[in-house]
Design a protein around this motif. Structure first.
Motif, short mmCIF file in Angstrom:
data_model
loop_
_atom_site.label_atom_id
_atom_site.label_comp_id
_atom_site.label_asym_id
_atom_site.label_seq_id
_atom_site.Cartn_x
_atom_site.Cartn_y
_atom_site.Cartn_z
N ILE A 288 0.85 -1.18 0.00
CA ILE A 288 0.00 0.00 0.00
C ILE A 288 0.89 1.23 0.00
O ILE A 288 1.88 1.30 0.75
CB ILE A 288 -0.94 0.02 1.21
N THR A 289 0.57 2.18 -0.85
CA THR A 289 1.24 3.48 -0.85
C THR A 289 0.20 4.53 -0.50
O THR A 289 -0.87 4.59 -1.11
CB THR A 289 1.86 3.80 -2.21
N TYR A 290 0.50 5.32 0.53
CA TYR A 290 -0.42 6.41 0.85
C TYR A 290 0.35 7.73 0.85
O TYR A 290 1.51 7.81 1.23
CB TYR A 290 -1.15 6.18 2.17
N SER A 291 -0.34 8.76 0.32
CA SER A 291 0.24 10.09 0.23
C SER A 291 -0.69 11.07 0.92
O SER A 291 -1.89 11.13 0.62
CB SER A 291 0.43 10.51 -1.24
N PHE A 292 -0.13 11.84 1.84
CA PHE A 292 -0.88 12.82 2.62
C PHE A 292 -0.43 14.21 2.22
O PHE A 292 0.76 14.47 2.08
CB PHE A 292 -0.63 12.58 4.12
N ASN A 293 -1.39 15.10 2.02
CA ASN A 293 -1.09 16.46 1.55
C ASN A 293 -0.49 16.45 0.14
O ASN A 293 0.37 17.27 -0.19
CB ASN A 293 -0.15 17.20 2.50
N ASP A 294 -0.94 15.52 -0.71
CA ASP A 294 -0.40 15.45 -2.06
C ASP A 294 -1.05 16.47 -3.00
O ASP A 294 -0.58 16.65 -4.12
CB ASP A 294 -0.52 14.03 -2.63
N LYS A 295 -2.11 17.12 -2.55
CA LYS A 295 -2.65 18.24 -3.32
C LYS A 295 -3.41 19.17 -2.38
O LYS A 295 -3.79 18.79 -1.27
CB LYS A 295 -3.53 17.77 -4.47
N ASN A 296 -3.61 20.40 -2.87
CA ASN A 296 -4.30 21.42 -2.09
C ASN A 296 -5.74 21.57 -2.56
O ASN A 296 -6.11 21.14 -3.65
CB ASN A 296 -3.57 22.76 -2.22
N VAL A 297 -6.54 22.20 -1.72
CA VAL A 297 -7.96 22.35 -2.02
C VAL A 297 -8.18 23.12 -3.32
O VAL A 297 -9.13 22.85 -4.06
CB VAL A 297 -8.69 23.04 -0.85
N ASP A 298 -7.29 24.08 -3.63
CA ASP A 298 -7.46 24.86 -4.85
C ASP A 298 -7.06 24.08 -6.10
O ASP A 298 -7.08 24.61 -7.21
CB ASP A 298 -6.67 26.17 -4.77
N GLY A 299 -6.69 22.82 -5.93
CA GLY A 299 -6.32 21.99 -7.07
C GLY A 299 -4.84 21.96 -7.35
O GLY A 299 -4.38 21.15 -8.15
N SER A 300 -4.08 22.82 -6.68
CA SER A 300 -2.63 22.84 -6.93
C SER A 300 -1.96 21.64 -6.28
O SER A 300 -2.48 21.03 -5.35
CB SER A 300 -2.02 24.13 -6.42
N LYS A 301 -0.78 21.34 -6.77
CA LYS A 301 -0.01 20.21 -6.27
C LYS A 301 0.52 20.50 -4.87
O LYS A 301 1.00 21.61 -4.60
CB LYS A 301 1.14 19.91 -7.23
N GLY A 302 0.42 19.53 -3.98
CA GLY A 302 0.95 19.70 -2.64
C GLY A 302 2.45 19.94 -2.66
O GLY A 302 3.19 19.27 -3.39
N THR A 303 2.91 20.89 -1.86
CA THR A 303 4.33 21.27 -1.91
C THR A 303 5.21 20.35 -1.07
O THR A 303 6.39 20.21 -1.36
CB THR A 303 4.51 22.72 -1.43
N ASP A 304 4.67 19.75 -0.05
CA ASP A 304 5.50 18.91 0.82
C ASP A 304 4.71 17.68 1.26
O ASP A 304 4.43 17.49 2.45
CB ASP A 304 5.97 19.72 2.04
N PRO A 305 4.34 16.82 0.32
CA PRO A 305 3.51 15.66 0.68
C PRO A 305 4.29 14.62 1.48
O PRO A 305 5.53 14.52 1.36
CB PRO A 305 3.08 15.10 -0.67
#
Length: 739
Positions: A288-305
């Motif tokens: 299993i691979t999980y990513s937290f904070n991989d994107k922001n609510v505005d649709g932009s890419k998460g800066t530090d996932p």
């Protein structure tokens, strides 16, 4: 009476005192409840786009009917519910799932597992297929308006079974258990296995813990996070005894800490923001691979996932899995502290499992443009967004693509006003009109559903990298794919457009004339427009097309002068008459000159082939005139590869006679034509032998001597007796292009 009065006073005094003492907690609780509702509704009102909650796909267990109580012995209900922005589940714009909002609450929501054929309720994880879940999580504001601590968080859980939450008997696991880990409320519990037995069996969980539990007080259920700093994320197997460590002793009682895996500590989970979570199952590696904070609510890419890939999971972790289906869901708890725990689902693989990717291809350089790569100014680029259907019981339908295109690229329309195309495996295509672009953005509802027989939609835009005076970074841009059953975001690669460095090609001549067997030699000079940059010959390639057909690419010769162009077009590739050559140069960084055009005229030629192995027969000495026949191979041919025209050719022959040393032969060579007319070849005067006209393209060959016979052609006429001997001489053949 007096006693009675005292009693009354005491009673009244006691009553008043009790009322004063009682009124303060009531007021505090009322304020806290309003505060909790306000914090919950603030999160609900800011929930991102999501799929909502389909009651056919999820179960919300009834804890009250099961008789569950919390650590205070109070009956516990399941607080999980789909709420609107006003904190009500009664209609309206339902925004997200409220798991908990106040003290001593437990929330649990589980996917349905229905393996019956054709079921529309199954929402399980199929471990034989790639599966991707994505969702948004909310843990409350950064601070309570009334102050105080937060607790306790949520857990994402995979389980093989139907146990709704962790418990011991009717005692439900609240506080540190997060509703999934074991319950440590009995200080006499001496076995880690007993703690594990109270957890959700056959399960694996990711915890999002907002309240570190580090007190080793036996039986207080407050020690699981010993050694961990601050809010944290971790994963593990709740029902394994090895997950728990015993502390304390028989007399003092026992407390249990927890072995966490993949710990990410000192986080800010409750910060007033929604946090994105993606969970992916790999059926090949069983990871299993999980990513937290991989994107922001505005649709932009998460800066530090935060991205974690687990160790491979085995059947021992889940037991025997019926039909390869696992249940998944969320649990959340609060103890003495509270917070708003909210969830908004974005993709459910049981409905549709699919991917969306964005790629860039450099058509000029013939290469993929990966993240961080560089392209050259004016390179032709293809920006492609690809949607791929993997599995699921539903079509991927009602797909709405909100695409953002990278900047610093010119998207110019073709002759039909199109900048790209959408292609489906079914063979259907959709043109992308330039007029539909709006400031590098494109919105379109796809006309085709994606499914197992029509798996992909490939959306391609064609553009040209801008001309830049310095190296220019082109940022990644995010696009959004929305539908009824799957929501995806796509990021284009970030890349660099190199500084434009114009390069020039100056030819010595743009018009050449060559013979039929002559190569065309193109010469010129290569230089950079800034004059300062030196040309490195081995870095410069020459590209050419002759009459629309590409010739072999060559580099400037390193042994030639700097920037010297010497390009040869082989004669065998030239056509008769006019040829058009397009030629340009490009350096190793892709800087390209403009195309130069050269006109090459192949004039054609007349050629004569004469076999020199010929002569005349021997004669005996006679007094009278005698005509001597030809001997040997008189092979005289004319090859005409000129253009078809009215020009003719003419062949003449001349000679100064035959000699034996200094003795002249008494006679002359003569030419007799087809009419029997005889002309002597004397005194090197040319005599017409043959003529012709070009009547066909290509090589036209005329065998002059082939038409000669015993009464026509060249002969030797003896006039009288000549001294015996061998007489020799030369015939001069002249082939002329006449008008």
């Amino acid at each position: 009476m007096k006693k009675q009065n005292i009693f009354k006073l005491l009673f009244v005094g006691a009553f008043i005192s009790a009322a004063i003492i009682f009124s303060q907690p009531v007021s505090t609780q009322a304020e806290s409840t309003l505060q909790a509702i306000g914090e919950q509704n603030a999160g609900l009102s800011s929930a991102p786009d999501n799929l909502g909650l389909n009651n056919d796909l999820f179960e919300v267990p009834d804890f009250k009917s099961a008789g569950y109580v919390d650590s205070n012995g109070t009956s516990v209900g399941n607080t999980a519910a789909l709420m609107n922005s006003l904190g009500s589940s009664a209609g309206g714009n339902l925004r997200a799932i409220r798991m908990t909002s106040f003290q001593h609450q437990v929330g649990a929501i589980w996917s349905n597992v229905d393996t019956s054929a054709g079921s529309l309720k199954d929402n399980s994880i199929d471990i034989q297929k790639k599966q991707t879940l994505s969702m948004w999580l909310y843990f409350g504001p950064s601070e309570h308006t009334g102050g105080g601590e937060f607790g306790d968080g949520m857990a994402f859980v995979l389980q093989n079974g139907d146990v709704p939450v962790s418990h011991q008997g009717t005692l439900i696991g609240d506080g540190e258990s997060l509703g999934v880990w074991g319950v440590d409320r009995n200080k006499k519990t001496s076995s880690a296995q007993t703690i594990a037995n109270s957890a959700i069996p056959n399960s694996w969980a990711i915890e999002f813990d907002t309240h570190p539990n580090t007190s080793s007080t036996p039986g207080a259920a407050d020690y699981f996070d010993d050694g961990i700093s601050g809010q944290h994320i971790a994963d593990g197997y709740p029902a394994l005894a090895t997950t728990y460590n015993r502390a304390g002793g028989l007399l003092s009682g026992y407390a249990y800490s927890q072995n966490h895996t993949d710990v990410q500590s000192n986080l800010s989970l409750h910060d007033g923001a929604w946090h994105h979570l993606t969970v992916s199952w790999n059926p090949i590696t069983k990871e299993i691979t999980y990513s937290f904070n991989d994107k922001n609510v505005d649709g932009s890419k998460g800066t530090d996932p935060i991205t974690v890939t687990t160790s491979p999971m085995t059947s021992d972790n889940f037991g025997t899995i019926p039909d390869d289906k696992l249940r998944w869901g969320f649990t959340a708890t609060t103890g003495d502290y509270f917070q708003a725990n909210l969830i908004a689902f974005e993709s459910l693989p049981a409905l549709v499992e699919g991917d969306a990717t964005a790629t860039i291809y450099d058509n000029t350089e013939k290469k993929d443009v990966d993240d961080g790569d560089a392209v050259n100014s004016n390179d032709n680029l293809a920006i492609t967004y690809k949607l791929n259907y993997d599995s699921g019981r539903n079509d991927w339908s009602n797909i709405k693509a909100s695409l953002n295109l990278p900047k610093n690229i010119t998207y110019a329309p073709d002759a039909n006003g199109n900048v790209g195309q959408i292609v489906y495996p079914s063979g259907k295509t959709e043109d992308i009109k330039y007029s539909d672009l709006n400031n590098n953005a494109y919105y379109h509802e796809l006309t085709e559903n994606l499914n197992s027989t029509n798996k992909t939609a490939t959306i391609t835009f064609n553009g040209v990298a801008s001309t830049t005076s310095s190296s220019t970074n082109v940022a990644s841009v995010r696009s959004h794919i929305d539908s009824d059953s799957l929501i995806k975001d796509i990021d284009t690669p970030a890349f660099v457009i190199k500084k434009s460095k114009p390069i020039n090609l100056t030819l010595d001549s743009n018009n050449l004339s060559v013979g039929s067997n002559e190569d065309a030699k193109i010469t010129g000079k290569v230089s950079y427009a800034d004059v300062v940059t030196p040309v490195v010959n081995s870095d410069v390639s020459v590209y050419a097309k002759l009459n629309g057909t590409a010739l072999d690419t060559v580099k400037l010769n390193s042994s030639d002068a700097v920037g010297q162009l010497n390009f040869v077009v082989p004669s065998g590739k030239l056509l008769e008459g006019t040829n058009n050559l397009e030629i340009y140069v490009q350096d190793k960084d892709g800087n390209t000159s403009s195309v130069s055009n050269v006109t090459i005229t192949r004039s054609g030629s007349l050629t004569l082939t004469v076999n020199k192995d010929y002569g005349f027969g021997s004669i005996n000495q006679v007094d009278e005139s005698q005509l001597l026949p030809r001997k040997g191979n008189w092979d005289i041919t004319v090859n005409d590869n000129r253009e078809i025209s009215k020009s003719s050719w003419n062949l003449t022959a001349s000679t100064n006679g035959l000699y034996n040393g200094t003795t002249a032969f008494n006679g002359n060579l003569v030419y007799i034509n087809g009419n029997g007319d005889e002309t002597a070849l004397i005194n090197n005067e040319p005599v017409d032998i043959a003529s012709g006209l070009k009547t066909a393209t290509g090589d036209q060959v005329t065998d002059v001597s082939k038409v000669w016979n015993s009464t026509s052609g060249i002969f030797l006429r003896s006039n009288a007796e000549s001294p015996a001997g061998k007489y020799q001489g030369e015939i001069d053949w002249t082939l002329s292009d006449t008008i």
